[in-house]
Scaffold this motif. Structure first.
Motif, short mmCIF file in Angstrom:
data_model
loop_
_atom_site.label_atom_id
_atom_site.label_comp_id
_atom_site.label_asym_id
_atom_site.label_seq_id
_atom_site.Cartn_x
_atom_site.Cartn_y
_atom_site.Cartn_z
N PHE A 37 19.22 -5.07 -13.22
CA PHE A 37 18.16 -6.08 -13.07
C PHE A 37 17.95 -6.46 -11.61
CE2 PHE A 37 17.08 -10.63 -12.78
CZ PHE A 37 15.82 -10.58 -13.33
N THR A 38 18.98 -6.32 -10.80
CA THR A 38 18.85 -6.66 -9.38
C THR A 38 17.87 -5.76 -8.65
OG1 THR A 38 20.82 -5.31 -8.96
CG2 THR A 38 21.14 -7.69 -9.18
N ALA A 39 17.49 -4.65 -9.26
CA ALA A 39 16.44 -3.81 -8.66
C ALA A 39 15.09 -4.50 -8.72
CB ALA A 39 16.37 -2.46 -9.37
N ARG A 40 14.96 -5.55 -9.54
CA ARG A 40 13.75 -6.38 -9.61
C ARG A 40 12.50 -5.59 -9.96
NH1 ARG A 40 15.51 -11.28 -10.30
NH2 ARG A 40 13.40 -12.01 -9.83
N VAL A 41 12.62 -4.66 -10.90
CA VAL A 41 11.45 -3.94 -11.39
C VAL A 41 10.64 -4.91 -12.26
CG1 VAL A 41 10.59 -1.97 -12.70
CG2 VAL A 41 12.71 -1.77 -11.35
N PRO A 42 9.35 -5.12 -11.97
CA PRO A 42 8.58 -6.12 -12.73
C PRO A 42 8.47 -5.75 -14.21
CG PRO A 42 7.44 -5.53 -10.70
CD PRO A 42 8.56 -4.55 -10.86
N TYR A 43 8.63 -6.76 -15.06
CA TYR A 43 8.49 -6.53 -16.49
C TYR A 43 7.08 -6.07 -16.82
CZ TYR A 43 7.78 -7.52 -21.40
OH TYR A 43 7.44 -7.41 -22.72
N SER A 82 8.33 -6.54 -1.31
CA SER A 82 6.92 -6.41 -0.92
C SER A 82 6.34 -5.20 -1.63
CB SER A 82 6.81 -6.27 0.61
OG SER A 82 5.47 -6.30 1.02
N GLN A 83 6.04 -5.35 -2.92
CA GLN A 83 5.60 -4.24 -3.76
C GLN A 83 4.11 -4.34 -4.09
OE1 GLN A 83 7.96 -4.31 -7.31
NE2 GLN A 83 9.86 -3.81 -6.27
N ALA A 84 3.59 -3.22 -4.56
CA ALA A 84 2.23 -3.23 -5.10
C ALA A 84 2.22 -3.98 -6.43
CB ALA A 84 1.74 -1.80 -5.31
N ALA A 130 0.83 -1.21 0.00
CA ALA A 130 0.00 0.00 0.00
C ALA A 130 0.87 1.25 0.00
CB ALA A 130 -0.93 -0.01 1.22
N LEU A 131 1.96 1.25 0.76
CA LEU A 131 2.86 2.39 0.79
C LEU A 131 3.52 2.57 -0.58
CD1 LEU A 131 4.37 4.61 2.37
CD2 LEU A 131 6.06 2.87 3.03
N HIS A 132 3.89 1.48 -1.21
CA HIS A 132 4.51 1.52 -2.54
C HIS A 132 3.59 2.22 -3.53
CE1 HIS A 132 6.48 -0.77 -6.08
NE2 HIS A 132 7.35 0.14 -5.63
N ALA A 133 2.31 1.86 -3.53
CA ALA A 133 1.35 2.47 -4.45
C ALA A 133 1.09 3.93 -4.10
CB ALA A 133 0.04 1.67 -4.42
N ALA A 134 0.94 4.24 -2.81
CA ALA A 134 0.64 5.61 -2.40
C ALA A 134 1.78 6.56 -2.72
CB ALA A 134 0.33 5.64 -0.90
N GLY A 135 3.01 6.12 -2.47
CA GLY A 135 4.16 6.98 -2.76
C GLY A 135 4.29 7.29 -4.22
N VAL A 146 9.46 9.35 -9.00
CA VAL A 146 8.58 8.19 -9.08
C VAL A 146 9.38 6.93 -9.40
CG1 VAL A 146 6.71 7.13 -10.40
CG2 VAL A 146 6.53 9.51 -9.67
N SER A 147 10.30 7.01 -10.35
CA SER A 147 11.09 5.81 -10.70
C SER A 147 11.96 5.37 -9.53
CB SER A 147 11.95 6.10 -11.94
OG SER A 147 12.84 7.17 -11.71
N SER A 148 12.51 6.33 -8.77
CA SER A 148 13.31 5.98 -7.60
C SER A 148 12.45 5.29 -6.54
CB SER A 148 13.98 7.22 -7.02
OG SER A 148 14.87 7.79 -7.94
N TRP A 149 11.23 5.80 -6.36
CA TRP A 149 10.33 5.21 -5.37
C TRP A 149 9.93 3.79 -5.79
CZ3 TRP A 149 8.43 7.07 -0.71
CH2 TRP A 149 7.37 6.35 -0.14
N LEU A 150 9.60 3.61 -7.05
CA LEU A 150 9.15 2.30 -7.51
C LEU A 150 10.24 1.24 -7.40
CD1 LEU A 150 7.14 3.33 -10.72
CD2 LEU A 150 6.21 2.51 -8.55
N ALA A 151 11.50 1.64 -7.59
CA ALA A 151 12.61 0.68 -7.56
C ALA A 151 13.36 0.68 -6.25
CB ALA A 151 13.58 1.00 -8.71
N ALA A 152 12.75 1.25 -5.19
CA ALA A 152 13.43 1.36 -3.90
C ALA A 152 13.79 -0.02 -3.35
CB ALA A 152 12.56 2.11 -2.91
N SER A 153 15.00 -0.15 -2.81
CA SER A 153 15.46 -1.46 -2.34
C SER A 153 14.72 -1.93 -1.10
CB SER A 153 16.97 -1.40 -2.05
OG SER A 153 17.24 -0.43 -1.05
N ASP A 154 14.27 -0.99 -0.24
CA ASP A 154 13.62 -1.42 0.99
C ASP A 154 12.21 -1.97 0.75
OD1 ASP A 154 12.91 1.15 0.23
OD2 ASP A 154 12.31 1.74 2.24
N MET A 155 11.63 -1.71 -0.43
CA MET A 155 10.31 -2.25 -0.74
C MET A 155 10.36 -3.27 -1.88
SD MET A 155 7.80 1.05 -0.33
CE MET A 155 8.85 2.27 -1.09
#
Length: 906
Positions: free
Chosen positions: A132-138, A101-103, A74-79, A89-98
């Motif tokens: 790729f280690t940032a694990r941004v979903p395709y 456990s992403q939206a 929920a925090l991932h989506a809200a941020g 926005v791109s930094s928030w979406l690819a943040a390592s601490d989330m």
């Protein structure tokens, strides 16, 4: 459960709505968060973001709790919804601490999808530019790219994410081919596959061949016209030309073979096949060579191109490729004899190949296709190249070419050995605490050698004695990064203490300093539970090393000495007797309490080989009037005792040793050091233990720097693992072992034999270094090492191909006589064991090395059982090399008078 404090938003958004959003985020109600944010304006969302950022910081402090994992999507989506900048926005979406456990991508696409297409394209580009280690979903990147309408960013991360998504999306009702067909940007993504490194193992999934694999699916897509055939073939060949990891290249080579190029497609890429045959990895080069061979037999390759191919392939290290090229040339020349003028000069380059079997094949090819009408210039060029042939073939070549054979007397051989390593003096301990801390930090990061460890150890003791508080202050940056620092909870502190007390965690450089620093700061106790000292062969080496560190740790707490008595004078671990007397004299003057283990280690390290210096130091030590001075004087003047008797034993394929108790050690040693005199029984020599991975091996060598045999016997099983169990790394200690100032006996030579037969190249190189150093020091017993090597090859512990590789490397440095003397003793037993019909695999390579060394040194004489191998029928490598060695030992003349005397001595 960790409770996260609520953050109060300092925003212009309506307080009830903002509070509701934050409550929904904490509860993990993502759908409610999205609904609430939809009803807010852009300024209100931006005003809410600081509160979300503050909440993120609070969650980060307890990131692995169940509450945090629930809140993060929920925090991932809200941020993402409450920011407007593409970078933010791109930094928030690819943040390592989330990251874990992403939206869901669909939720994020729904939140961001109504923004400006150019903004969406910018966000996609930034997400795809991350690793790729940032694990941004395709699914997220491709969905935003589709909404933006912009070209997809075929970066490494984007392509990897696509392949990963395709592999993971496997369902029972579809195939990989179905999933690829459903991709709207398939052509662009497949083209990017060939430009992305490191995808070999990913494209090899599922493993094997068949239609439901990447290779099978790509072939089907080309076959039905979904992918352009010409573009795919070009991309595949270009990928092979670019080179890289062999795992990657094998996949694309399989695809190229699956595509089954037509003769026209192969003919149009002759220059590419030449490049691949020259510089590609062996499987790729073999394929290119095969393609060119078919074209050449059909007359599609000109003699000039064939000569270029031959020159390139013949300089490759793979003998299989060279043999295949010679076979191809024979077929081409049989079909078109007119090509001999251009091809045979290239063939003659094999005359200088290190493999005499290949030399003979090349000579046969020249003899068969030279012809009577060959131009004089061609004959002259071939005759000049024939000078590189081995002596057994040189006369034959001269006769075939119609020239006068050159004299075959070898030039006087000069043995080239490395300079004898000169011991390096240990520098004084660091003068300042800051300098000491820098050295300790480097030591903890890299491990360091014995000299670096001992210097830092002495410096730590000196500065603890001089100013404990200043030392602790300087050590703070190093201590703060250690795993045991900063534990505040009682349970964690008990765990730290327990970790240091465990006897089954052997101490090395890093572990030793961790124990000292943790004890110095009060984070741990210097007490360690003692293991059974007779549990393994290493116990009598590990326990003395650890006992000295524990003694130092106890002294650091309440009575640090001004210095350590056992700090060596030289990097080999040897301590000069005069320096030890000086230290004892200073301790007497200061009233320092002598540490028994440290003093005992000093006695074991003190130099006794120089009897003059030892006698002078003994007189000074006796004059001190102290117990330690008397003990030192007694030890320095004690007669040399023989090494304990060694008995060989076998364990599976291994050859190990057991020893009697050592008598040549000082009396009245502390109990931990007294273990060094214990006998090594058969059960200890054979047994496995937890020390096999220890990084303290180099420090064990420093326990007895003048008696390497006692240490080598206990480390013999470790060295055998490099050859028998394919372990990596045990042989790194061999050069240090042979640099020890004591004599190298049976155990050291057996260790060296295992090193020469190690599985990994770096271990064999360490064995070669040790062989050359020991020979340069005059301590190598060639016959003993040869006998050991032969015994290990016969038992199966050492593979002859590995031993041949190591000895060939040693000979290539110029040590031909050294290698010949070793092989002269090793080969007779191996030749005697030859079965009448099945030769020992790899023995031909050992014979090739021996023949090379005999030819270089001018060695003569009879080698037992060699004639039996040379008289066998056939042209196997073993037979041809046996004949070559016999020719070298019987047909040539000695290099000179000195050489004749040397050979007679052998």
């Amino acid at each position: 459960m960790t409770t996260v404090a609520k953050a109060t938003p300092t925003t212009a958004a309506p307080a009830p709505v903002a509070a509701a959003v934050l409550d929904a985020v904490r509860a993990g109600r993502t759908t409610e968060v999205v609904r609430l944010l939809d009803g807010m304006s852009d300024p209100e969302r931006r005003a809410l973001f600081p509160a979300l950022k503050e909440l993120r910081g609070e969650l980060r402090a307890a990131r692995w709790s169940a509450e945090v994992r629930r809140a993060h999507p929920a925090l991932h989506a809200a941020g993402a919804a409450c920011q407007t900048g593409a970078v933010a926005v791109s930094s928030w979406l690819a943040a390592s601490d989330m990251r874990w456990s992403q939206a869901r991508p669909a939720v994020l696409i729904g939140i961001l999808g109504d923004r400006d297409p150019r903004w969406l394209a910018d966000v996609v580009q930034r997400l795809a530019a991350r690793p790729f280690t940032a694990r941004v979903p395709y699914e997220l990147m491709s969905g935003l790219a589709r909404l933006s309408g912009a070209p997809i960013p075929t970066t490494d991360a984007y392509v990897r994410a696509w392949v990963d998504s395709v592999n993971r999306a496997r369902r029972r009702d579809d195939t990989l081919l179905d999933r690829l067909r459903a991709e709207p940007r398939l052509r662009e993504l497949v083209a990017a596959l060939f430009r992305t490194d490191g995808l070999g193992s990913w494209l090899d999934w599922p493993s094997g061949d068949g239609p439901d694999t990447w290779i099978g699916s790509l072939y089907r897509l080309v076959a039905d016209g979904t992918l352009d055939r010409a573009a795919t073939v070009d991309a595949c060949v270009a990928r092979l030309l670019r080179g890289g990891n062999l795992v990657d290249l094998r996949v694309f080579l399989r695809l190229l073979r699956e595509l089954a190029l037509t003769r026209e497609e192969e003919r149009g890429r002759i220059s590419d096949w030449l490049a691949l045959a020259s510089d590609g990895p062996a499987p790729v080069a073999a394929h290119a060579q095969g393609v060119l061979g078919v074209l050449a037999l059909d007359g599609e390759v000109s003699p000039r191109h064939l000569a270029e191919l031959t020159e390139a392939v013949l300089f490759r290290p793979e003998r299989k490729l060279v043999r295949a090229q010679l076979v191809l040339l024979g077929k081409v020349l049989t079909r078109d004899p007119s090509a001999a003028g251009e091809v045979l000069p290239a063939v003659a380059q094999v005359f200088g190949h290190e493999d005499s079997d290949l030399q003979e094949r090349a000579l046969k090819l020249v003899e068969r296709h030279l012809g009577e009408a060959a131009a004089p210039e061609l004959r002259a060029a071939l005759a000049e190249a024939a000078g590189g042939l081995v002596p057994a073939l040189r006369t034959r070549a001269a006769r075939s070419l119609g020239v006068t054979p050159a004299a075959q007397e070898p030039a006087g051989h000069t043995e080239v050995l490395p300079p004898v390593p000169r011991p390096v003096r240990l520098a004084p301990a660091p003068g300042s605490a800051v300098e000491l801390v820098e050295e300790i930090g480097a030591l903890l990061a890299s491990g360091g050698d014995v000299a670096t460890f001992e210097r830092a150890l002495d410096g730590l003791v000196r500065h603890a004695h001089r100013d404990r508080e200043e030392l602790l202050s300087a050590l703070e940056p190093v201590i703060s990064r250690r795993w045991w620092a900063g534990h505040r909870r009682l349970r964690d502190r008990h765990e730290v203490t327990s970790s240091f007390e465990r006897h089954y965690v052997p101490l090395d450089s890093g572990g030793g300093f961790d124990l000292l620093l943790a004890t110095l700061t009060g984070a741990a106790s210097a007490r360690r539970k003692q293991s059974p000292d007779t549990a393994c062969a290493h116990g009598s080496l590990a326990r003395p090393f650890e006992a000295r560190l524990e003694e130092i740790a106890r002294r650091l707490i309440d009575d640090p000495p001004p210095f350590l008595l056992a700090t060596p004078s030289w990097g080999t671990g040897v301590l000069e007797p005069g320096e030890l007397v000086d230290r004892l004299e200073t301790c007497r003057r200061l009233g320092t309490r002598i540490a028994p283990v440290d003093f005992g280690q000093a006695l074991l390290r003190v130099r006794r080989a120089d009897r003059t210096a030892a006698g002078a130091a003994a007189e000074r030590a006796a004059a001190l009037g102290t117990e330690e001075g008397t003990r030192l004087a007694t030890w320095l003047t004690a007669p040399e005792a023989p090494l304990p008797r060694v008995t060989r034993l076998t364990s599976d394929t291994r050859v190990l040793v057991e020893t009697e108790a050592a008598t040549g050690l000082p009396g009245d040693l502390p109990e931990p050091l007294n273990l060094l005199r214990a006998p090594l029984g058969a059960s200890l020599a054979r047994g496995y233990c937890y020390h096999w991975y220890s990084g303290a091996r180099q420090h064990w060598l420093g326990l007895l720097p003048e008696q390497p045999e006692l240490v080598a016997a206990r480390m013999l099983r470790d060295l055998s693992m490099a050859a028998v169990d394919d372990e990596r790394g045990p042989c790194a200690i061999l050069p240090r072992l042979v640099e020890a100032e004591g004599a190298a006996g049976e155990s050291v030579h057996l260790c060296l034999a295992y090193g020469l037969g190690a599985r990994h190249a770096e271990d064999r190189l360490a064995g070669v270094d040790a062989l050359l150093v020991l020979a340069a020091r005059g301590g190598l017993d060639h016959a003993r090492l040869g006998a050991d090597l032969g015994e290990l090859v016969r038992s199966g512990a050492v593979k002859p191909l590995r031993a041949a590789d190591a000895l060939r490397t040693a000979a290539a440095t110029g040590a031909h006589r050294t290698v010949w003397l070793v092989l002269r003793r090793a080969l007779p037993g191996l030749l005697a064991d030859l079965d009448a019909s099945v030769p020992a695999r790899g023995l031909g390579d050992l014979l090739a090395v021996a023949a090379e060394c005999a030819e270089r040194t001018g060695a003569r004489g009879d080698l037992p059982h060699l004639a039996r191998a040379a008289d066998r029928r056939g042209t196997s490598r073993l037979v041809t090399q046996a004949r070559r060695l016999r020719h070298a030992l019987t047909d040539g003349a000695p290099a000179d008078g000195a050489r004749a005397e040397e050979v007679a001595a052998v």
